[in-house]
Design a protein around this motif. Structure first.
Motif, short mmCIF file in Angstrom:
data_model
loop_
_atom_site.label_atom_id
_atom_site.label_comp_id
_atom_site.label_asym_id
_atom_site.label_seq_id
_atom_site.Cartn_x
_atom_site.Cartn_y
_atom_site.Cartn_z
N SER A 91 0.84 -1.19 0.00
CA SER A 91 0.00 0.00 0.00
C SER A 91 0.88 1.25 0.00
O SER A 91 1.93 1.27 0.67
CB SER A 91 -0.90 0.00 1.24
N THR A 113 -1.83 6.70 -6.41
CA THR A 113 -3.13 6.25 -5.88
C THR A 113 -3.77 5.17 -6.74
O THR A 113 -4.94 4.86 -6.56
CB THR A 113 -4.10 7.44 -5.78
N LEU A 116 -5.18 0.78 -4.32
CA LEU A 116 -5.51 1.02 -2.91
C LEU A 116 -6.21 -0.18 -2.29
O LEU A 116 -6.94 -0.06 -1.32
CB LEU A 116 -6.40 2.26 -2.79
N THR A 117 -5.96 -1.36 -2.86
CA THR A 117 -6.66 -2.57 -2.42
C THR A 117 -5.91 -3.31 -1.31
O THR A 117 -6.41 -4.32 -0.81
CB THR A 117 -6.87 -3.53 -3.60
N PRO A 195 -12.67 -2.88 -4.24
CA PRO A 195 -11.65 -2.19 -3.46
C PRO A 195 -12.21 -1.33 -2.33
O PRO A 195 -11.44 -0.65 -1.64
CB PRO A 195 -11.00 -1.30 -4.52
N THR A 196 -13.52 -1.34 -2.12
CA THR A 196 -14.16 -0.35 -1.25
C THR A 196 -13.56 -0.27 0.14
O THR A 196 -13.15 0.80 0.60
CB THR A 196 -15.67 -0.64 -1.14
N ALA A 199 -9.68 0.60 0.24
CA ALA A 199 -9.47 1.94 -0.32
C ALA A 199 -9.88 3.01 0.67
O ALA A 199 -9.19 4.02 0.83
CB ALA A 199 -10.25 2.09 -1.63
N ARG A 200 -11.00 2.81 1.36
CA ARG A 200 -11.44 3.80 2.34
C ARG A 200 -10.49 3.87 3.55
O ARG A 200 -10.23 4.95 4.08
CB ARG A 200 -12.86 3.48 2.79
N ASN A 202 -7.23 3.18 3.43
CA ASN A 202 -6.03 3.85 2.92
C ASN A 202 -6.24 5.35 2.78
O ASN A 202 -5.38 6.14 3.17
CB ASN A 202 -5.64 3.25 1.57
N VAL A 203 -7.36 5.74 2.24
CA VAL A 203 -7.62 7.16 2.00
C VAL A 203 -7.73 7.92 3.32
O VAL A 203 -7.20 9.04 3.45
CB VAL A 203 -8.90 7.33 1.16
N SER A 240 -12.06 2.66 -7.20
CA SER A 240 -10.97 3.27 -6.44
C SER A 240 -10.86 4.75 -6.73
O SER A 240 -10.68 5.57 -5.82
CB SER A 240 -9.64 2.57 -6.77
N VAL A 244 -11.11 7.88 -3.97
CA VAL A 244 -10.00 8.78 -3.67
C VAL A 244 -10.29 10.21 -4.13
O VAL A 244 -9.92 11.19 -3.46
CB VAL A 244 -8.68 8.24 -4.27
#
Length: 293
Positions: A91, A113, A116-117, A195-196, A199-200, A202-203, A240, A244
């Motif tokens: 990541s 970016t 993001l998985t 990726p939801t 990804a969230r 990570n963001v 993704s 982002v």
């Protein structure tokens, strides 16, 4: 008599072992701070990259990301003070978190970016976060020896050699490699992935870390590296991007790049080949120069 002979042999072996340990201990004391102490791990490439970063002077520009950004080699940049901390299979938040936890920061951090998985690697972050790195004293001599070998084995190209390599790549035409089999496989996988959740995660962490490093004087830009058109339309990529961009709607936060798309080639639709990676690096440098003006 044989017993005495065996005893003498054991004493000699013990003496040699003690001498070697003392020599390694002296080497550690003399060179240990200069040689990055690698952790014994199967993730050798990642460990070497991060050891090098925490053990060397702070660069001007750092790139963090996944295997997509990992292809953008440091020698492709015209500026010498660049470090690529993108981690294959990782990541972007892992390296970003490590950078943020150092005492000194680079002037600019570029955050890829595209992928993001994958969740941040908490073990790596803890290991390379400032003064948190500890190790058993008896292992330090061994690691010093390994560090010496790795430092020798991964010597960066000289400026002249790097320039020659860039010129060689640019003189070649785009690769004629037919990647359809690999592209179709990648598209299928990316249409299956959701990726939801990662990804969230990570963001959210990315926002915290960006606020932190910018409060301390660094500048962070988000970066999207082009995929093949078929990959760009996949479920994973579109979802993704939506996540982002919703988290970072400010266009000034992004570094838009414009490489010649018709000349880009990918081994599998995701990962750039060498010539294409160089073209993307040139587009990044051009965009940064534009921002500087």
């Amino acid at each position: 008599m044989p017993h005495a002979s065996r005893l003498s042999w054991l004493i000699k072996c013990a003496g040699v072992a003690v001498a070697l340990l003392l020599a390694c201990g002296l080497a550690t004391a003399r060179f240990g701070s200069a040689l990055q102490q690698p952790t014994v791990t199967t993730r050798d490439g990642t460990i070497i990259t991060l050891n090098r970063y925490v053990g060397e002077p702070v660069p001007d520009l750092v790139l963090v990301g996944s295997s997509v950004a990992w292809r953008l080699k440091e020698e492709y940049f015209s500026h010498p003070r660049v470090r690529n901390l993108a981690l294959a299979g990782g990541s972007p938040v892992t390296s970003l978190d490590i950078v943020a936890k150092q005492k000194s920061l680079p002037k600019i951090v570029l955050i890829e970016t595209n992928v993001l998985t994958r969740l941040p690697d908490a073990a790596l972050i803890a290991k390379f976060s400032g003064g948190a790195r500890t190790e058993a004293l008896f292992l330090r001599p061994v690691r010093t020896a390994v560090a010496a070998y790795e430092t020798w084995n991964h010597t960066p190209l000289s400026a002249a050699d790097a320039r020659a390599e860039r010129d060689r790549l640019l003189s070649e035409p785009p690769s004629p490699f037919d990647n359809k089999v690999y592209l179709d496989r990648a598209v299928q996988q990316m249409n299956d992935d959701d990726p939801t959740v990662p990804a969230r995660v990570n963001v959210a962490r990315m926002k915290e870390l960006i606020d932190d490093i910018e409060r301390r004087g660094s500048r962070a830009f988000l970066l999207e590296i082009p995929f093949a058109p078929e990959i760009e339309e996949s479920r994973m990529v579109t979802m993704s991007k939506a996540i982002v961009h919703a988290a970072f709607p400010d266009r000034g936060r992004w570094l838009p790049i414009n490489p010649p798309l018709s000349e880009l080639r990918w081994a599998d639709g995701v990962h750039l080949d060498e010539r294409s990676a160089l073209l993307v690096v040139r587009a990044i440098e051009s965009a940064l120069a534009e921002r500087g003006r």
